[in-house]
Design an enzyme around this catalytic site. Structure first.
Site, PDB file in Angstrom:
ATOM      1  N   ASP A 248      -3.835   4.672  -6.989  1.00  0.00           N
ATOM      2  CA  ASP A 248      -3.673   3.472  -6.289  1.00  0.00           C
ATOM      3  C   ASP A 248      -2.385   3.115  -5.766  1.00  0.00           C
ATOM      4  O   ASP A 248      -1.286   3.525  -6.210  1.00  0.00           O
ATOM      5  CB  ASP A 248      -3.957   2.483  -7.476  1.00  0.00           C
ATOM      6  N   LYS A 270      -6.050   0.271  -1.941  1.00  0.00           N
ATOM      7  CA  LYS A 270      -6.911  -0.703  -1.350  1.00  0.00           C
ATOM      8  C   LYS A 270      -5.600  -1.966  -0.857  1.00  0.00           C
ATOM      9  O   LYS A 270      -5.051  -2.456  -1.797  1.00  0.00           O
ATOM     10  CB  LYS A 270      -7.851  -1.329  -1.982  1.00  0.00           C
ATOM     11  N   MET A 383      -5.251 -10.947  -9.154  1.00  0.00           N
ATOM     12  CA  MET A 383      -5.805 -11.226  -7.746  1.00  0.00           C
ATOM     13  C   MET A 383      -6.185 -12.811  -7.312  1.00  0.00           C
ATOM     14  O   MET A 383      -7.087 -13.129  -6.727  1.00  0.00           O
ATOM     15  CB  MET A 383      -7.059 -10.421  -7.415  1.00  0.00           C
TER      16      MET A 383
END
Length: 463
Positions: A248, A270, A383
């Site tokens: 990641d 991402k 997030m």
């Protein structure tokens, strides 16, 4: 890097020490572990130096070094503890073509001697370019504790078996053979003696030569919040053994430094608002690499089980009959709480603790807002940066205090970590004002320990 580390073959070659005192004796203890021919030049020799000469382990010439004494020498040490005499000796050595070193004089030395962990033939050299000898010694101590004395015996036996092991194909199969020997079969057999170790090597070679193709395997590893020192021992081992590393974006660079140099590293992180790998493509990638027979390390920031799409990857592996294992990691919430000097739960403050996401597949994530707005409620919100205004509105709507403590921790556990305490009402503005653009976790209901003790409104927010 000023000094390039190399291992110099001293077998049968001359090494000269100018000086016969205590400083020279300290160097001799190390040099006599090699196969060099050592000569010492100096007056009034230390008794330890004289004893080594009587035992025939060195040649002792009881006079100062002179022109011609260093001919054909590979190395020359100035160990007189006299700057003038050391400079003279080094000049003689350099004219003779030897590499020279003055003990405890980095600037006038052509090479330095590192701290060494000796598990002959396994040798670990630790250097700090002379900047921190105390640090080098501490690293040496820790490595010595990690490496058993028996490691040298296994390495010598393995070294003698390399010709037979050449029957194995290069690459993954051969690495797996040696890993099984050094970390499984060899240590067990050593308890029965060296002959048992050799027998275990023979048996392991035959098993490996006649084994079916080794199936691939995937380790789903929690890489922690970023600091490589927070990686578990099991994660470190599997990372080093991996042929392919699928990582990641949030995995710390220091973690990837632990991989083998020849490992293939594929970043599939991402990036919010930018073109990124889609989860089905990541699933297909790890399946494809495992089906090729590779050991795959799938690195995920924080812990594998918390907002890491773990189930989707396991389902893809199960669908193709690929074996897998989960290696938990330290989640960002725990590391952030440690950075604040706070516990996630506290008697009299909160009986539960929530881990939330600011986003889910449908956008901003809905929660049990009334429960979160209650006094004493605490949560780690992953997030949450882009959802900050939404979170503030929902919580205030359900009765949360405007001065409720919230702390944003950016780049948790990394060198550029920032701890940004604020209140619920000011949260979105603070994130904008401070230019928070790195990965951030919001610790709702928690303030840094010092701030909580100093600011009445934050104390009230935790009441």
């Amino acid at each position: 890097m000023r000094h390039f580390p190399v291992f110099l073959d001293l077998s049968g070659r001359r090494v000269i020490l100018s000086g016969a005192g205590e400083c020279a004796l300290a160097k001799l203890r190390l040099l006599l572990k090699t196969e060099a021919k050592v000569a010492v030049y100096g007056t009034d020799p230390h008794e330890g130096v004289a004893r080594l000469a009587r035992e025939g382990r060195i040649v002792l010439v009881e006079r100062p070094i002179a022109e011609g004494d260093a001919i054909c020498a590979a190395l020359l040490y100035g160990a007189n503890e006299d700057p003038v005499e050391d400079a003279r000796a080094v000049a003689i050595g350099r004219r003779a073509g030897a590499l020279t070193n003055i003990v405890d004089n980095l600037d006038d030395s052509q090479f330095i001697t590192p701290a060494i962990v000796d598990r002959d033939p396994v040798t670990v050299a630790i250097g700090t370019e002379g900047a921190a000898p105390v640090l080098a010694r501490d690293i040496k101590r820790r490595i010595e504790e990690m490496l058993p004395i028996s490691l040298g015996t296994l390495a010598r036996i393995g070294q003698g078996f390399r010709a037979q092991a050449a029957r194995l194909p290069m690459g993954r199969v051969r690495r797996a053979f040696w890993s099984a020997f050094y970390f499984e079969r060899g240590p067990r057999a050593l308890a029965e003696g060296e002959e048992a170790v050799r027998d275990s090597l023979d048996a392991l070679l035959e098993e490996t030569l006649h084994a079916d193709d080794t199936p691939g395997h995937v380790a789903l590893i929690g890489a922690g919040p970023g600091d490589a020192e927070l990686l578990t021992l099991k994660a470190r081992r599997l990372l080093h053994e991996a042929d392919v590393i699928v990582t990641d974006r949030l995995v710390g660079a220091g973690v990837l430094e632990l991989a083998r140099r020849e490992a293939e590293i594929i970043e599939v992180g991402k990036i919010p608002g930018a073109p990124s790998w889609k989860q089905p493509d990541i699933d297909a990638l790890i399946v494809a690499k495992a089906r090729e027979g590779h050991k795959v390390a799938r690195l995920k920031g924080g812990d594998t089980a918390i907002f890491a799409r773990l189930d989707e990857e396991i389902d893809a592996l199960d669908a193709h009959g690929i074996s897998w294992e989960i290696v938990p990691g330290i989640t960002t919430a725990s590391a952030a709480a440690a950075a604040l000097g706070q516990s996630l739960t506290k008697r009299g403050r909160n009986k539960s603790f929530r881990i939330l996401t600011g986003h889910d597949v449908d956008g901003f994530a809905e929660q049990d807002w009334r429960d979160l707005a209650a006094p004493g409620a605490t949560a780690a919100i992953y997030m949450g940066r882009r959802a900050a205004t939404f979170l503030r509105g929902r919580l205030l709507m359900h009765g949360a205090r405007e001065d409720r403590a919230v702390t944003a921790v950016e780049n948790v556990s990394r060198a550029d970590q920032r701890i940004l305490p604020t209140t619920l009402i000011d949260l979105p503005d603070m994130l904008s004002r401070e230019g928070v653009d790195g990965p951030v976790i919001l610790m709702y209901g928690l303030a840094p320990r010092a701030a909580a003790a100093a600011l009445p409104e934050l104390q009230a927010a935790e009441a």
